[in-house]
Design a protein around this motif. Structure first.
Motif, mmCIF file in Angstrom:
data_model
loop_
_atom_site.group_PDB
_atom_site.id
_atom_site.type_symbol
_atom_site.label_atom_id
_atom_site.label_comp_id
_atom_site.label_asym_id
_atom_site.label_seq_id
_atom_site.Cartn_x
_atom_site.Cartn_y
_atom_site.Cartn_z
ATOM 1 N N THR A 114 -3.643 -0.860 -12.933
ATOM 2 C CA THR A 114 -2.737 -0.174 -13.865
ATOM 3 C C THR A 114 -3.074 1.309 -13.963
ATOM 4 O OG1 THR A 114 -2.486 -2.216 -15.154
ATOM 5 C CG2 THR A 114 -1.877 -0.155 -16.226
ATOM 6 N N TYR A 115 -4.365 1.609 -14.069
ATOM 7 C CA TYR A 115 -4.789 3.016 -14.152
ATOM 8 C C TYR A 115 -4.448 3.756 -12.862
ATOM 9 C CZ TYR A 115 -7.900 7.049 -14.391
ATOM 10 O OH TYR A 115 -8.416 8.324 -14.369
ATOM 11 N N SER A 116 -4.691 3.131 -11.715
ATOM 12 C CA SER A 116 -4.400 3.771 -10.432
ATOM 13 C C SER A 116 -2.904 4.052 -10.274
ATOM 14 C CB SER A 116 -4.897 2.881 -9.292
ATOM 15 O OG SER A 116 -4.560 3.424 -8.035
ATOM 16 N N ILE A 117 -2.085 3.098 -10.696
ATOM 17 C CA ILE A 117 -0.634 3.286 -10.586
ATOM 18 C C ILE A 117 -0.163 4.412 -11.505
ATOM 19 C CG2 ILE A 117 1.587 2.190 -11.115
ATOM 20 C CD1 ILE A 117 0.418 -0.424 -10.048
ATOM 21 N N GLU A 118 -0.705 4.470 -12.716
ATOM 22 C CA GLU A 118 -0.327 5.538 -13.651
ATOM 23 C C GLU A 118 -0.674 6.907 -13.085
ATOM 24 O OE1 GLU A 118 1.327 5.540 -16.505
ATOM 25 O OE2 GLU A 118 1.664 3.376 -16.407
ATOM 26 N N LYS A 119 -1.801 6.996 -12.412
ATOM 27 C CA LYS A 119 -2.221 8.287 -11.830
ATOM 28 C C LYS A 119 -1.355 8.676 -10.639
ATOM 29 C CE LYS A 119 -5.628 10.292 -12.680
ATOM 30 N NZ LYS A 119 -5.889 11.462 -13.525
ATOM 31 N N ARG A 120 -0.710 7.702 -9.993
ATOM 32 C CA ARG A 120 0.050 7.971 -8.760
ATOM 33 C C ARG A 120 1.555 7.799 -8.955
ATOM 34 N NH1 ARG A 120 -3.096 4.809 -3.984
ATOM 35 N NH2 ARG A 120 -1.638 6.061 -2.731
ATOM 36 N N MET A 121 2.028 7.842 -10.203
ATOM 37 C CA MET A 121 3.440 7.634 -10.461
ATOM 38 C C MET A 121 4.313 8.689 -9.790
ATOM 39 S SD MET A 121 4.122 4.841 -11.939
ATOM 40 C CE MET A 121 5.828 5.188 -12.307
ATOM 41 N N LYS A 122 3.877 9.951 -9.835
ATOM 42 C CA LYS A 122 4.666 11.016 -9.197
ATOM 43 C C LYS A 122 4.709 10.826 -7.682
ATOM 44 C CE LYS A 122 4.424 14.795 -12.529
ATOM 45 N NZ LYS A 122 4.357 13.914 -13.684
ATOM 46 N N GLU A 123 3.574 10.429 -7.096
ATOM 47 C CA GLU A 123 3.530 10.162 -5.658
ATOM 48 C C GLU A 123 4.481 9.024 -5.296
ATOM 49 O OE1 GLU A 123 0.473 8.374 -2.273
ATOM 50 O OE2 GLU A 123 -0.305 8.984 -4.233
ATOM 51 N N ILE A 124 4.473 8.002 -6.127
ATOM 52 C CA ILE A 124 5.376 6.871 -5.873
ATOM 53 C C ILE A 124 6.827 7.325 -5.941
ATOM 54 C CG2 ILE A 124 6.157 4.626 -6.774
ATOM 55 C CD1 ILE A 124 3.263 4.201 -7.762
ATOM 56 N N GLY A 125 7.161 8.159 -6.953
ATOM 57 C CA GLY A 125 8.531 8.662 -7.095
ATOM 58 C C GLY A 125 8.965 9.481 -5.889
ATOM 59 N N ILE A 126 8.072 10.357 -5.422
ATOM 60 C CA ILE A 126 8.401 11.189 -4.251
ATOM 61 C C ILE A 126 8.614 10.326 -3.021
ATOM 62 C CG2 ILE A 126 7.488 12.945 -2.686
ATOM 63 C CD1 ILE A 126 6.054 14.172 -5.120
ATOM 64 N N ARG A 127 7.764 9.374 -2.802
ATOM 65 C CA ARG A 127 7.902 8.494 -1.642
ATOM 66 C C ARG A 127 9.204 7.698 -1.710
ATOM 67 N NH1 ARG A 127 3.483 7.716 1.632
ATOM 68 N NH2 ARG A 127 1.522 8.682 0.940
ATOM 69 N N ARG A 128 9.568 7.261 -2.915
ATOM 70 C CA ARG A 128 10.811 6.504 -3.048
ATOM 71 C C ARG A 128 12.016 7.388 -2.747
ATOM 72 N NH1 ARG A 128 12.539 2.426 -2.864
ATOM 73 N NH2 ARG A 128 13.406 1.820 -4.869
#
Length: 203
Positions: free
Chosen positions: A101-115
């Motif tokens: 959960t902590y790792s995903i919260e830290k990488r939310m912007k990265e996930i958004g950009i990749r999507r």
């Protein structure tokens, strides 16, 4: 008769002599009870015993209880091991859940950009999972020999042991990996399904 195991399985089968002593010297009698009413049978036997040998107190025990007492320590060890094993799995899953959960919260912007750039949901799940899966594989590699040594040492306390088969560790590793992947996959799937715009909005 052939030798039989009359002690705990921690002991090897030893020769045993069964002999009949003089009537005046006897202090033990072995009886087989067929009546379902054990309490009444014991009372009747006590009455007969007191008539035959009033100078000796009537003390009795059941064979199945005597055998069970030989393995009380092993049964207690198994219960404690099961309880602590279950607690360990629960605590490990909670820790993994929090870490993911902590790792995903830290990488939310990265996930958004990749999507936005066209990454699919399975791609995002694989990206978020690969680091954790590698750590779990390393943990399994470290835990396997330690577990084998502990089990081997415990089995060596018995006179007659069984071999520890390799497939037991394979099943345990697959089970641990399945639990971990399920925990990671659920969180990664939820993160990958979030609207990219929501992930990239300014805080």
């Amino acid at each position: 008769m052939k030798d039989f195991n009359f002690q705990s399985l921690h002991e090897k089968v030893k020769p045993l002599s069964l002999r009949r002593g003089d009537f005046d010297a006897f202090n033990k009698i072995t009886l087989r009870l067929q009546s379902p009413d054990l309490k009444r049978s014991v009372q009747e036997i006590a009455t007969i015993w007191n008539e035959i040998a009033p100078q000796r107190p009537f003390l009795y025990s059941f064979l199945d209880q005597a055998f069970n007492r030989q393995y009380q320590k092993d049964q207690r060890f198994g219960q404690i091991f099961s309880i602590f094993g279950a607690l360990t799995i629960i605590i490990a899953c909670l820790g993994l859940f929090g870490l993911v959960t902590y790792s995903i919260e830290k990488r939310m912007k990265e996930i958004g950009i990749r999507r936005i750039l066209g990454a699919s949901v399975p791609n995002v799940i694989g990206l978020l999972s690969q680091d954790f899966i590698l750590l779990i594989l390393i943990a399994i590699v470290i835990a396997t020999p330690a577990t084998w040594y502990a089990m081997h040492s415990w089995l060596n306390t018995f006179a007659y042991t069984v071999d520890i088969h390799w497939w037991i560790f394979l099943v345990a590793g697959i089970s641990a990996m399945s639990i971990a992947i399920s925990t990671i996959g659920i969180l990664a799937f939820r993160a990958a399904r979030i609207n990219p715009v929501r992930a990239l909005r300014s805080e």
